[in-house]
Write a protein that holds these residues in place. Structure first.
Motif, short mmCIF file in Angstrom:
data_model
loop_
_atom_site.label_atom_id
_atom_site.label_comp_id
_atom_site.label_asym_id
_atom_site.label_seq_id
_atom_site.Cartn_x
_atom_site.Cartn_y
_atom_site.Cartn_z
N LYS A 248 0.83 -1.21 0.00
CA LYS A 248 0.00 0.00 0.00
C LYS A 248 0.86 1.26 0.00
O LYS A 248 0.61 2.20 -0.75
N ALA B 55 2.40 1.69 -3.38
CA ALA B 55 1.42 2.17 -4.36
C ALA B 55 1.24 3.68 -4.25
O ALA B 55 1.23 4.39 -5.26
N LEU C 292 2.27 6.37 -7.11
CA LEU C 292 1.25 7.27 -7.66
C LEU C 292 1.58 8.73 -7.43
O LEU C 292 1.19 9.59 -8.22
N THR D 57 -3.72 -0.71 -12.96
CA THR D 57 -3.26 -1.69 -11.97
C THR D 57 -2.01 -2.41 -12.48
O THR D 57 -1.05 -2.59 -11.73
N LEU E 104 1.00 -0.06 -12.37
CA LEU E 104 1.36 0.14 -10.97
C LEU E 104 2.10 -1.08 -10.43
O LEU E 104 3.14 -0.96 -9.77
N LEU E 105 1.58 -2.25 -10.72
CA LEU E 105 2.20 -3.50 -10.26
C LEU E 105 3.61 -3.65 -10.81
O LEU E 105 4.54 -4.00 -10.07
N ILE F 186 5.91 -1.18 -8.96
CA ILE F 186 6.13 -1.61 -7.57
C ILE F 186 7.09 -2.79 -7.53
O ILE F 186 8.04 -2.82 -6.73
N ARG G 220 -0.88 -9.70 -9.41
CA ARG G 220 -1.95 -8.70 -9.47
C ARG G 220 -3.00 -9.00 -8.40
O ARG G 220 -3.57 -8.09 -7.81
N LEU H 69 -2.14 -7.15 -5.31
CA LEU H 69 -2.23 -5.69 -5.34
C LEU H 69 -3.67 -5.20 -5.34
O LEU H 69 -3.99 -4.22 -4.67
N GLN I 278 -5.32 -4.37 -2.06
CA GLN I 278 -4.68 -3.22 -1.41
C GLN I 278 -5.18 -1.92 -2.02
O GLN I 278 -5.43 -0.94 -1.32
N LEU I 279 -5.34 -1.91 -3.34
CA LEU I 279 -5.86 -0.73 -4.01
C LEU I 279 -7.30 -0.46 -3.58
O LEU I 279 -7.69 0.69 -3.36
N TRP J 59 -5.63 4.48 -11.67
CA TRP J 59 -5.70 4.83 -10.26
C TRP J 59 -5.04 6.19 -10.08
O TRP J 59 -3.96 6.44 -10.60
#
Length: 122
Positions: free
Chosen positions: A37, A40, A44, A53, A56-57, A60, A70, A73, A76-77, A94
């Protein structure tokens, strides 16, 4: 005894005990990596226009040197969305609920406005 003498005593004792006294920089480097989290939110903050997603993954995993799936994640999103920290655009990107003026927990004053906006678009 002066502080310098005390430091010298501590350093000699550490050397005799074969103990490495770490500097504050070394300790900071050894701190636990951010949670998914936290990572992320960090990613962002640095992204312009949000990320999907999958994007972002990928960032990260590269940043943390991990191979999170995925399926790890996504919940958490959803939690971050529920906390009002981020929201999801219609195109799946996101976005942080506000600019970098988030409080220490990553929450923002305007988060409900974004959540309401997203619900009204659904």
């Amino acid at each position: 005894m002066s502080i310098e003498e005390e430091i010298d005593q501590i350093e000699r004792a550490a050397t005799a005990a074969n103990v490495n006294l770490a500097t504050s920089e070394e300790v900071a480097e050894r701190q636990a990596p951010p949670t998914m989290k936290e990572a992320a939110v960090q990613v962002l903050r640095e992204a312009t226009g949000g990320l999907t997603t999958n994007e972002l993954l990928e960032i990260i995993n590269n940043k943390l040197g991990t191979t999170f799936a995925r399926s790890s994640l996504s919940p958490q999103l959803s939690r971050l969305k529920g906390d009002g920290i981020l929201y999801r655009e219609e195109d799946g990107r996101w976005i942080l609920a506000s600019d970098p003026s988030l409080n220490e927990n990553g929450a923002s004053e305007d988060a409900p406005e974004h959540a309401d906006r997203e619900r009204s678009q659904s």
